[in-house]
Every structure is written in structure tokens, then in C-alpha cells.
Design a protein around this motif. Structure first.
Motif, PDB file in Angstrom:
ATOM      1  N   GLY A   8       0.979  -1.122  -0.181  1.00 14.08           N
ATOM      2  CA  GLY A   8       0.006  -0.230  -0.027  1.00 14.08           C
ATOM      3  C   GLY A   8       0.845   1.259   0.129  1.00 14.08           C
ATOM      4  O   GLY A   8       0.386   2.182   0.476  1.00 14.08           O
ATOM      5  N   VAL A   9       2.018   1.140  -0.623  1.00 15.93           N
ATOM      6  CA  VAL A   9       2.954   2.344  -0.693  1.00 15.93           C
ATOM      7  C   VAL A   9       2.925   3.120  -1.936  1.00 15.93           C
ATOM      8  O   VAL A   9       3.091   2.280  -2.810  1.00 15.93           O
ATOM      9  CB  VAL A   9       4.424   1.782  -0.263  1.00 15.93           C
ATOM     10  N   HIS A  10       2.194   4.197  -2.122  1.00 13.18           N
ATOM     11  CA  HIS A  10       2.185   4.854  -3.429  1.00 13.18           C
ATOM     12  C   HIS A  10       3.298   5.763  -3.893  1.00 13.18           C
ATOM     13  O   HIS A  10       3.403   6.899  -2.747  1.00 13.18           O
ATOM     14  CB  HIS A  10       0.862   5.348  -3.555  1.00 13.18           C
ATOM     15  N   ARG A  11       4.109   5.951  -4.847  1.00 14.05           N
ATOM     16  CA  ARG A  11       5.067   6.798  -4.956  1.00 14.05           C
ATOM     17  C   ARG A  11       4.414   7.561  -6.163  1.00 14.05           C
ATOM     18  O   ARG A  11       4.905   7.803  -7.164  1.00 14.05           O
ATOM     19  CB  ARG A  11       6.271   5.903  -5.703  1.00 14.05           C
ATOM     20  N   ALA A  61      -3.527   0.282   6.779  1.00 17.20           N
ATOM     21  CA  ALA A  61      -3.889  -1.054   6.985  1.00 17.20           C
ATOM     22  C   ALA A  61      -2.967  -2.198   6.089  1.00 17.20           C
ATOM     23  O   ALA A  61      -2.925  -3.208   6.564  1.00 17.20           O
ATOM     24  CB  ALA A  61      -5.399  -1.050   6.824  1.00 17.20           C
ATOM     25  N   ARG A  62      -2.914  -1.913   4.910  1.00 16.06           N
ATOM     26  CA  ARG A  62      -2.239  -2.524   4.020  1.00 16.06           C
ATOM     27  C   ARG A  62      -0.818  -2.695   4.604  1.00 16.06           C
ATOM     28  O   ARG A  62      -0.335  -3.790   4.384  1.00 16.06           O
ATOM     29  CB  ARG A  62      -2.291  -2.078   2.574  1.00 16.06           C
ATOM     30  N   LEU A  63      -0.051  -1.629   4.703  1.00 14.84           N
ATOM     31  CA  LEU A  63       1.281  -1.881   5.202  1.00 14.84           C
ATOM     32  C   LEU A  63       1.535  -2.862   6.476  1.00 14.84           C
ATOM     33  O   LEU A  63       2.247  -3.626   6.544  1.00 14.84           O
ATOM     34  CB  LEU A  63       1.840  -0.575   5.442  1.00 14.84           C
ATOM     35  N   VAL A  64       0.557  -2.272   7.600  1.00 17.39           N
ATOM     36  CA  VAL A  64       0.592  -3.046   8.646  1.00 17.39           C
ATOM     37  C   VAL A  64       0.332  -4.835   8.353  1.00 17.39           C
ATOM     38  O   VAL A  64       1.103  -5.521   8.724  1.00 17.39           O
ATOM     39  CB  VAL A  64      -0.434  -2.453   9.478  1.00 17.39           C
ATOM     40  N   ALA A  65      -0.387  -4.943   7.604  1.00 19.07           N
ATOM     41  CA  ALA A  65      -1.203  -6.309   7.228  1.00 19.07           C
ATOM     42  C   ALA A  65       0.192  -6.976   6.593  1.00 19.07           C
ATOM     43  O   ALA A  65       0.329  -8.120   6.899  1.00 19.07           O
ATOM     44  CB  ALA A  65      -2.272  -6.147   6.478  1.00 19.07           C
ATOM     45  N   ALA A  66       1.007  -6.220   5.749  1.00 21.19           N
ATOM     46  CA  ALA A  66       1.739  -6.964   4.855  1.00 21.19           C
ATOM     47  C   ALA A  66       2.905  -7.192   5.728  1.00 21.19           C
ATOM     48  O   ALA A  66       3.630  -8.221   5.597  1.00 21.19           O
ATOM     49  CB  ALA A  66       2.405  -5.985   3.913  1.00 21.19           C
ATOM     50  N   LEU A  67       3.481  -6.255   6.678  1.00 23.84           N
ATOM     51  CA  LEU A  67       4.638  -6.474   7.574  1.00 23.84           C
ATOM     52  C   LEU A  67       4.118  -7.732   8.502  1.00 23.84           C
ATOM     53  O   LEU A  67       5.062  -8.488   8.794  1.00 23.84           O
ATOM     54  CB  LEU A  67       4.834  -5.133   8.552  1.00 23.84           C
ATOM     55  N   VAL A  68       2.948  -7.660   9.073  1.00 17.25           N
ATOM     56  CA  VAL A  68       2.540  -9.042  10.093  1.00 17.25           C
ATOM     57  C   VAL A  68       2.759 -10.281   9.205  1.00 17.25           C
ATOM     58  O   VAL A  68       3.139 -11.309   9.711  1.00 17.25           O
ATOM     59  CB  VAL A  68       1.113  -8.682  10.561  1.00 17.25           C
ATOM     60  N   ALA A  69       1.929 -10.127   7.947  1.00 11.91           N
ATOM     61  CA  ALA A  69       1.964 -11.414   7.168  1.00 11.91           C
ATOM     62  C   ALA A  69       3.595 -11.938   6.894  1.00 11.91           C
ATOM     63  O   ALA A  69       3.856 -13.041   7.102  1.00 11.91           O
ATOM     64  CB  ALA A  69       1.476 -11.381   6.048  1.00 11.91           C
ATOM     65  N   SER A  70       4.427 -10.951   6.553  1.00 12.16           N
ATOM     66  CA  SER A  70       5.691 -11.546   6.201  1.00 12.16           C
ATOM     67  C   SER A  70       6.448 -11.889   7.651  1.00 12.16           C
ATOM     68  O   SER A  70       7.164 -12.791   7.691  1.00 12.16           O
ATOM     69  CB  SER A  70       6.496 -10.270   5.764  1.00 12.16           C
ATOM     70  N   ALA A  71       6.242 -11.167   8.872  1.00  9.49           N
ATOM     71  CA  ALA A  71       6.923 -11.643   9.976  1.00  9.49           C
ATOM     72  C   ALA A  71       6.519 -12.855  10.616  1.00  9.49           C
ATOM     73  O   ALA A  71       7.290 -13.716  10.953  1.00  9.49           O
ATOM     74  CB  ALA A  71       6.596 -10.470  10.871  1.00  9.49           C
ATOM     75  N   ARG A  72       4.977 -13.196  10.129  1.00  4.51           N
ATOM     76  CA  ARG A  72       4.653 -14.451  10.623  1.00  4.51           C
ATOM     77  C   ARG A  72       5.375 -15.601  10.102  1.00  4.51           C
ATOM     78  O   ARG A  72       5.529 -16.474  10.525  1.00  4.51           O
ATOM     79  CB  ARG A  72       3.071 -14.502  10.578  1.00  4.51           C
ATOM     80  N   GLU A  73       5.314 -15.488   8.702  1.00  2.45           N
ATOM     81  CA  GLU A  73       5.828 -16.368   7.870  1.00  2.45           C
ATOM     82  C   GLU A  73       7.439 -16.717   8.169  1.00  2.45           C
ATOM     83  O   GLU A  73       8.154 -17.661   7.972  1.00  2.45           O
ATOM     84  CB  GLU A  73       5.909 -15.981   6.573  1.00  2.45           C
ATOM     85  N   LYS A  74       8.259 -15.780   8.781  1.00  2.00           N
ATOM     86  CA  LYS A  74       9.513 -15.862   9.265  1.00  2.00           C
ATOM     87  C   LYS A  74       9.662 -16.212  10.649  1.00  2.00           C
ATOM     88  O   LYS A  74      10.668 -16.266  11.062  1.00  2.00           O
ATOM     89  CB  LYS A  74      10.298 -14.457   9.224  1.00  2.00           C
ATOM     90  N   GLY A  75       8.522 -16.463  11.471  1.00  2.00           N
ATOM     91  CA  GLY A  75       8.629 -17.124  12.517  1.00  2.00           C
ATOM     92  C   GLY A  75       8.032 -16.013  13.765  1.00  2.00           C
ATOM     93  O   GLY A  75       8.093 -16.308  15.018  1.00  2.00           O
TER      94      GLY A  75
END
Length: 363
Positions: free
Chosen positions: A121-124, A174-188
Motif C-alpha cells: 500500500g505504498v504509493h510513489r 492498514a495494508r502496510l501493517v497487514a503486509a508486515l505482519v504476514a511477512s513476519a509471521r512467515e519468518k517466525g
């Protein structure tokens, strides 16, 4: 304005991870964790700072558990609908000590998440800064990261002139937080929602966090990412608390660039998000939605009659010098916060720096 379209597959998966993490009751999740071996790192607070730290630690192979008193990203300033990524802030336009590096970090992290199939959700888009007077024009003309716009495009109004921050943009929190959480969970990394931490203490060389439900969590290092919150048992850095608002206007007005002026605004899918209005917490301002809309209309006249669909009000913690705080309060106890309006711009950068410190300290 970003054209409407379906949510990216990665973003939908990320959001699903956040929802599933609330599937267990807080009591059940807490019971599983409080009797296990000591955690390397415990994070209290699930806003942009806490979730960025969980992600940064997970990337470095450091196990962490994050506790949040509600749903991840739904509390405090991190629950805002849209946030600017603009390092040239305020009347002076001069970047703070972490603003430029922070913007680079957000863009790099967004690219990393994109490679994992997660939409951050990061828009340049760039950010249009509208000057209030000639003095501001002269001052901003000296800043290398702001380019004077010779012809201000429609639908903007800028009688004193405007500047484009080409490297800026905006983010969907909301999208950035969700993406960070999903990636972090995948990594443990692990997350427990709906656990309110009331008190922290040092016991036998480790840090313990005690929840309102009676659960106890122990870790070698504890990081407080509290936003405008507080916990008992520790003296936190002195911060100021500032309340602010963001209104959602219904409008099909096409805004090629988000705006940073007397207020900030950005648009997406028939909605314009307008934020600003600083006041003391606990004081109600029933005129805030109309004042924000009026301020927005001075820069985009087409918004003058837009309907107010939603009003968000939140409290931010900040230092008087507007510099965020990453500080070890006591051995093993850290505070990461006081971002003011810079949370999405600088929290990911400082989370990376803190993760490196914790890695070096053997967390």
C-alpha cells in the motif's frame, strides 16, 4: 488518484493473517505462551512501530512475540485511513534527522514485501506542497528535494506557488501493517491480539509483562511501542500528547498528487482523506470536520461541497523537538515511539536500527 481495482492477492492474504490471529481468545493464546521458555524479545504495541520491529527482527532470525490490546493496526494513530510520506514537513520544509532515510527505508521495505507477493500500500506519487505566502516560497526554493512547479495543474489552487516533492508519496496504513505482519509471521514472529499489558517489571535478569487478564510474559528484551499509551512499572520518556483528526470526503475529484499544506490530503477510489487540526487530548472540537473540509477546499475548490463520510480522531505522542525516540530505558528495556505525525515515515527505519542493536546484544 489511484484507479480503483481489486486488492492484490498478497494484500488479501496479509489481511487474512491478521484476522486469523484474533481467532483464538486472548486467554487461550496467553496461556500457550506464558508457561513456555523465555522469549528473546517481547514487543508491546501493534501499531506501525511494533509491527515494523517484529518484521525487522524476523528478517534477522530473532524470535519475537508481539502483544496488542486490540486488533493489529486498529489502535491509535496507526488506524488512520491514509498517511503522507513527505520528508519536507512543516512551515520550514526542512527534514528531520530521520525523515530522508526513513523515506528510503519505507520504499525499500515496500519493494521487499512486493517481492514476497505482499501489497504494502505504498504509493510513489510525489507530494505537492502548497506555499502559504511569498516568504515560504523563498525558503522552500533553497531546499534541494523540492522542485518549484511553474504551472500548478488543475484542480489545485496555489496563489503563492507550489513545490513538488518528487520522492514523496502516501501509504495505506492498514495494508502496510497487514503486509508486515504476514511477512513476519512467515519468518517466525508471533502475535497475540486483545491482550492489554498493564505493568512491566524486571525479575531475575529478565523482563516480565503482566496483562489485564492475569497472564505473564517473560523475555530477555522488552520493547515498548505504546504510541500514546502507558504502562505501570517504568518511567517513560517525557512526551507531549496531541489530538488530531482526519475526515473522509466523498468526491470523485482527481488528485494526481497528495497535498501537504495547512492540512494534508490524498485521494483514492472516490474518497478524499483530509487530516490536521492539532489540539489537546480530551477536548472535543465539533467543528473539526467542517474546518478540515474548508481548509482542503482552499487548495482544491472542488471539495467545498463534498459530503463528510467519516471522521477519525486520534492521539499522537511527540517530543517538543519533533524527533522520535529509540531509547534503552534500563538494561533490556527499550522504548520506541514519540513519532508524532512521522510514524509511517520513520518507524520502519528506527525499527531496523533497533533490531540491529538487539541482534548485536544477543537477543
Amino acid at each position: 488518484m489511484i484507479p480503483p481495482g481489486p486488492m492484490a492477492k498478497g494484500a488479501a492474504a496479509a489481511a487474512a493473517v491478521v484476522r486469523r490471529s484474533a481467532g483464538d481468545t486472548a486467554a487461550e493464546a496467553a496461556h500457550r505462551h506464558e508457561h513456555r521458555e523465555r522469549l528473546p524479545v517481547l514487543i508491546v504495541g501493534g501499531g506501525i512501530a511494533g509491527c515494523s520491529l517484529a518484521y525487522a527482527l524476523a528478517k534477522r532470525g530473532i524470535e519475537a512475540l508481539l502483544l496488542d490490546q486490540g486488533a493489529l493496526g486498529s489502535q491509535g494513530a496507526s488506524a488512520v485511513a491514509a498517511a503522507l510520506l513527505n520528508p519536507y514537513r512543516g512551515r520550514s520544509g526542512k527534514p528531520g534527522p530521520f525523515d530522508l532515510e526513513g523515506l528510503e527505508a519505507v520504499r525499500r521495505i515496500s519493494d521487499d514485501l512486493q517481492r514476497e507477493g505482499l501489497e504494502a500500500g505504498v504509493h510513489r506519487t510525489g507530494v505537492l506542497r502548497i506555499a502559504a505566502d511569498g516568504r515560504q516560497v523563498r525558503s522552500w526554493s533553497k531546499l534541494p528535494g523540492m522542485r518549484r512547479v511553474t504551472r500548478v495543474p488543475s484542480p489545485y489552487r496555489a496563489p503563492h506557488g507550489a513545490f513538488l516533492v518528487e520522492e514523496g508519496g502516501w501509504v495505506e496504513p492498514a495494508r502496510l501493517v497487514a503486509a508486515l505482519v504476514a511477512s513476519a509471521r512467515e519468518k517466525g514472529a508471533r502475535f497475540i491480539e486483545n491482550v492489554r499489558v498493564l505493568r512491566v517489571e524486571s525479575v531475575g535478569g529478565e523482563w516480565q509483562a503482566h496483562s489485564a487478564g492475569g497472564a505473564r510474559f517473560s523475555a530477555g528484551a522488552l520493547v515498548l511501542c505504546l504510541g500514546a499509551g502507558r504502562v505501570a512499572g517504568v518511567q517513560l520518556p517525557h512526551v507531549e500528547f496531541i489530538a488530531g483528526d482526519q475526515v473522509t470526503l466523498v468526491s470523485e475529484t482527481d488528485l494526481p498528487y497528495p497535498i501537504a499544506g495547512s492540512v494534508y490530503l490524498t485521494a483514492q477510489r472516490g474518497r478524499v482523506f483530509v487530516g490536521g487540526n492539532h489540539r489537546s487530548p480530551g477536548t472535543d472540537d465539533p467543528q473539526a470536520p467542517q474546518l478540515l473540509r474548508s481548509a482542503a477546499a482552499r487548495m482544491v475548490p472542488a471539495l467545498a461541497e463534498s459530503a463528510v463520510e467519516r471522521v477519525w480522531t486520534g492521539v499522537r505522542a511527540k517530543r517538543s523537538d519533533n524527533v522520535p525516540v529509540m531509547e534503552e530505558l534500563r538494561p533490556g528495556l527499550w522504548y520506541l515511539g514519540a513519532f508524532g505525525g512521522r510514524g509511517f515515515l520513520t518507524a520502519p527505519l528506527l525499527a531496523e536500527r533497533l533490531a540491529e542493536r538487539l541482534k548485536g546484544g544477543g537477543a
